[in-house]
Design a protein around this motif. Sequence first.
Motif, PDB file in Angstrom:
ATOM      1  N   GLY A  86      33.289  75.252 -29.723  1.00 37.02           N
ATOM      2  CA  GLY A  86      31.944  75.167 -30.274  1.00 37.02           C
ATOM      3  C   GLY A  86      30.938  75.951 -29.468  1.00 37.02           C
ATOM      4  N   THR A  87      31.005  75.825 -28.150  1.00 34.99           N
ATOM      5  CA  THR A  87      30.112  76.549 -27.245  1.00 34.99           C
ATOM      6  C   THR A  87      30.718  76.552 -25.854  1.00 34.99           C
ATOM      7  N   PHE A  88      30.398  77.579 -25.107  1.00 37.47           N
ATOM      8  CA  PHE A  88      30.782  77.673 -23.697  1.00 37.47           C
ATOM      9  C   PHE A  88      29.684  77.123 -22.786  1.00 37.47           C
ATOM     10  N   GLY A  89      28.691  76.479 -23.335  1.00 40.73           N
ATOM     11  CA  GLY A  89      27.572  75.997 -22.542  1.00 40.73           C
ATOM     12  C   GLY A  89      26.381  76.918 -22.704  1.00 40.73           C
ATOM     13  N   ALA A  90      25.546  76.967 -21.696  1.00 38.64           N
ATOM     14  CA  ALA A  90      24.325  77.774 -21.746  1.00 38.64           C
ATOM     15  C   ALA A  90      24.027  78.342 -20.364  1.00 38.64           C
ATOM     16  N   ILE A  91      23.339  79.464 -20.364  1.00 39.04           N
ATOM     17  CA  ILE A  91      22.865  80.095 -19.124  1.00 39.04           C
ATOM     18  C   ILE A  91      21.407  79.711 -18.938  1.00 39.04           C
ATOM     19  N   THR A  92      21.116  79.016 -17.861  1.00 39.93           N
ATOM     20  CA  THR A  92      19.742  78.609 -17.541  1.00 39.93           C
ATOM     21  C   THR A  92      19.392  79.163 -16.160  1.00 39.93           C
ATOM     22  N   GLN A  93      18.360  79.961 -16.083  1.00 40.80           N
ATOM     23  CA  GLN A  93      17.979  80.631 -14.843  1.00 40.80           C
ATOM     24  C   GLN A  93      16.847  79.879 -14.147  1.00 40.80           C
ATOM     25  N   PHE A  94      16.809  80.017 -12.834  1.00 42.22           N
ATOM     26  CA  PHE A  94      15.682  79.513 -12.054  1.00 42.22           C
ATOM     27  C   PHE A  94      14.539  80.518 -12.161  1.00 42.22           C
TER      28      PHE A  94
END
Length: 560
Positions: A350-358
């Motif tokens: 479904g998804t590999f997750g998400a990229i969240t940056q500082f």
Amino acid sequence: MAAAAAALASSPIVHLTASRVRLPRPTRAPAPSPAFATCSSRGGLVEWRPRALRRCEDRLRCFSIDGGGGGDGGTGGDDGEKRSEEEAAAEAKVGGAAEELRSERTRSGSFSSSSSSGTPGVSNEPPFLSFSVDNIDTVKLLELLGPEKVDPADVKAIKEKLFGYTTFWLTREEPFGDLGEGVLFIGNLRGKREETFAKLQRQLRELTGDKYNLFMVEEPNSEGEDPRGGPRVSFGLLRREVSEPGPTTLWQYVISLLLFLLTVFSCVELGIASKISSLPPEIVTYFTDPNATGPPPDMQLLLPFVESALPVAYGVLAVQLFHEVGHFLAAFPKKVKLSIPFFIPNFTLGTFGAITQFKSILPDRKTMFDIAMAGPLAGAALSFSMFFVGLLLSSNPAGASDLVEVPSKLFQGSLLLGLVTRATLGYRAMHAATVAIHPLVIAGWCGLTTTAFNMLPVGCLDGGRALQGAFGKDALFGFGLTTYSLLGLGVLGGPLSLPWGLYVLICQRTPEKPCLNDVSDVGTWRRAALIVSVFLVVLTLIPLWDELAEDLGVGLVTSF
């Protein structure tokens, strides 16, 4: 006459004639005008001399040879000889300089050498405003295009007013930053780390305002630890605009929205695929049989299954949203800004997750650890709740109408989850070709697997950030190399190891930048929690091999 000859010889006109007047290259030699003599080519350089200057030069030459006309022949001859020698020396000097200039241009590639077969009257010399790549100073170009460096005057003031006997005794300086745009002050600490660092930060703000950021990092290549305990420290100085991340741009918002829509589509596709036992046979054969031939089936046959696929899609999306909420809840009290999440679609999970940056500098490694661990803990808590509740509903005969048939071989993809499923449903239910489970089991399984992938200790994944915060950036190199090796061998993740490894290498391989206080310890219990988490991650991602799966009764194994 001799005096007149000497004055004429020293006049600017004659010197201009000797040095020649050089003009930009014409495409074709023009016809001589009355004001100019014909051009002459010498060493590939076209030389134009005004007719008036040539006339002065001819008169001077005649005067030098004849001794001045009606004057004393002996005196005029001696002066002529001297003047001829002086003129020959000057001509030789000018010719040597011209030859040196031609050779320099030939070496640098700026001008092409002349050819003996060239067209008369046409110069091979390009215009004076020519461009040569060889003449570019690469170092200066990088300095102009690269980040702005620290002002030397500020460095001098900082050394004089901040460092001293009571804070930090400076011994030497080194470049600091990715491109050496900062300054690293190396020396001996004269007090407690946290107190000295807070004092230096306060004095730096009083001295330069908000112009710079001061970092406390471990001393590179230190020979031993600090006598007070812990690693030896140094202080790095960077400009604020260089060290702090930039704001989120409009294009990033657009890309984030597009990726979210693709993730919604992939989650719906996962929900439809979970109904594989009830899908039309031609569609199942087309997508599962690599030897299938013929035209593609009508995809409108899948529309009746979209509504029944929504529970699985909602479950997978809920896990990822909980994951991101966990990050933001942990960052808010620390006043750390985060970027919008960039969801990564995947048709298997479904998804590999998400990229969240500082989007702001982290104050210390505890903050990095807490923010990194908050997301996986929130996602894993919801995923395991859905997974366990789904197993309980799967074992309840009253809810048999809501169950879906899935191949039992799917449960061999995880050692930990396969054992939990076997313990809940029993040997008889698991030792079969297909297993009837509730859709919550699928959503929980995918959520736990995605969370485990994101907790791998590599790069700037959540696991990599947590490891960097707990043990430092140096420890991340060894763990990252081990993780890449296990993914490449297929030990972790099974068939998903290769696509996940490529995703990390392309998008998430770079470690996080250092915190302002990159030396302080995170405590024993945080390190213990990370070790336990990594151990559970490994158990989740290790697939069951056939012999063990047959012994445990997880799936129906026909051959070893």
